[in-house]
Write an enzyme that holds these catalytic residues in place. Structure first.
Site, PDB file in Angstrom:
ATOM      1  N   GLY A  33      41.820  38.252  45.940  1.00 19.02           N
ATOM      2  CA  GLY A  33      42.515  38.218  44.656  1.00 19.02           C
ATOM      3  C   GLY A  33      43.156  39.560  44.366  1.00 19.02           C
ATOM      4  N   CYS A  34      43.260  39.890  43.100  1.00 17.97           N
ATOM      5  CA  CYS A  34      43.906  41.126  42.650  1.00 17.97           C
ATOM      6  C   CYS A  34      43.370  42.340  43.393  1.00 17.97           C
ATOM      7  CB  CYS A  34      43.671  41.288  41.152  1.00 17.97           C
ATOM      8  SG  CYS A  34      44.133  42.903  40.511  1.00 17.97           S
ATOM      9  N   PHE A  35      44.263  43.056  44.066  1.00 20.24           N
ATOM     10  CA  PHE A  35      43.787  44.201  44.851  1.00 20.24           C
ATOM     11  C   PHE A  35      43.348  45.381  43.992  1.00 20.24           C
ATOM     12  CE2 PHE A  35      48.511  45.061  46.347  1.00 20.24           C
ATOM     13  CZ  PHE A  35      48.908  45.327  45.048  1.00 20.24           C
ATOM     14  N   CYS A  37      41.371  45.058  41.460  1.00 22.85           N
ATOM     15  CA  CYS A  37      39.959  44.757  41.221  1.00 22.85           C
ATOM     16  C   CYS A  37      39.132  44.993  42.474  1.00 22.85           C
ATOM     17  CB  CYS A  37      39.794  43.314  40.755  1.00 22.85           C
ATOM     18  SG  CYS A  37      40.598  42.966  39.170  1.00 22.85           S
ATOM     19  N   TYR A 177      43.048  43.415  31.708  1.00 15.19           N
ATOM     20  CA  TYR A 177      43.416  42.405  32.706  1.00 15.19           C
ATOM     21  C   TYR A 177      42.165  41.780  33.322  1.00 15.19           C
ATOM     22  CZ  TYR A 177      44.265  40.615  37.352  1.00 15.19           C
ATOM     23  OH  TYR A 177      44.236  39.822  38.461  1.00 15.19           O
TER      24      TYR A 177
END
Length: 197
Positions: A33-35, A37, A177
């Protein structure tokens, strides 16, 4: 021919021995997912020496964030994790990875949807492949369906500078976010009462 003084020779030899005794940094590549994070999570793992966010899994040269975000390139938001093999093994890094993603969903992670957010373990050699396959088999015993992929790294391209250490550069935006995405809540739900051995 002049001989090298003994003390100089000893200094050179001791320097070579010290260089040989230092462990080579090992690398692991993951998508979860979101890099931003993923980088935040892995920077907290003791033994990790450096993390870099970027893109892997595609074949186009020099992909950009906008291109990868289109979901048409097969690239995934990814992270290279460099770690000290004296403090961490690849298997331990794999276990940490699993416990920070949701392996039960396809082509998404948390609020981010699309092929570019799928979860992937990118192996770089046969030993990593073997350990990743063993790790996946253990995970498959914990969940009825696992969508996380294992595939060879095609080429890791670092992301644009503004994405590197985003969580440190923009802590307020990053925390909002992450909270809005429900990442921590979902991870806790998925991994409740499950343990990796």
């Amino acid at each position: 021919m002049r001989r090298m003084p003994l003390f100089i020779l000893l200094i050179i030899l001791s320097g070579n021995l010290l260089a040989q005794s230092k462990p080579a940094t090992q690398k692991a590549i993951f998508a979860g997912g979101c890099f931003w994070c993923m980088q935040s999570d892995f920077d907290k793992l003791k033994g990790v020496t450096k993390t870099t966010v970027g893109y892997d899994g595609g074949t186009i040269k020099n992909p950009t964030y906008d291109l990868v975000s289109s979901g048409t390139t097969h690239y995934v938001e990814s992270i290279i994790v460099q770690y000290d093999p004296k403090k961490l093994t690849y298997s331990q890094v794999l276990n940490y990875y699993w416990q920070h993603i949701d392996p039960t969903v396809n082509n998404r992670q948390f609020c981010d949807v699309g092929e570019q957010y799928r979860s992937v373990i990118f192996y770089t050699n046969k030993q990593q492949q073997k350990l990743a396959e063993q790790s996946l088999k253990r995970i498959q015993k914990l969940f009825p369906v696992v969508y996380t992929q294992l595939q060879p790294s095609t080429h890791f391209y670092p992301a644009e500078t503004y994405h590197q250490d985003y969580y440190l550069k923009n802590p307020g935006r990053y925390e909002f976010y992450r909270w809005r995405c429900g990442r921590d809540q979902r991870v806790a739900e998925v991994w409740k009462n499950k343990a990796l051995t």
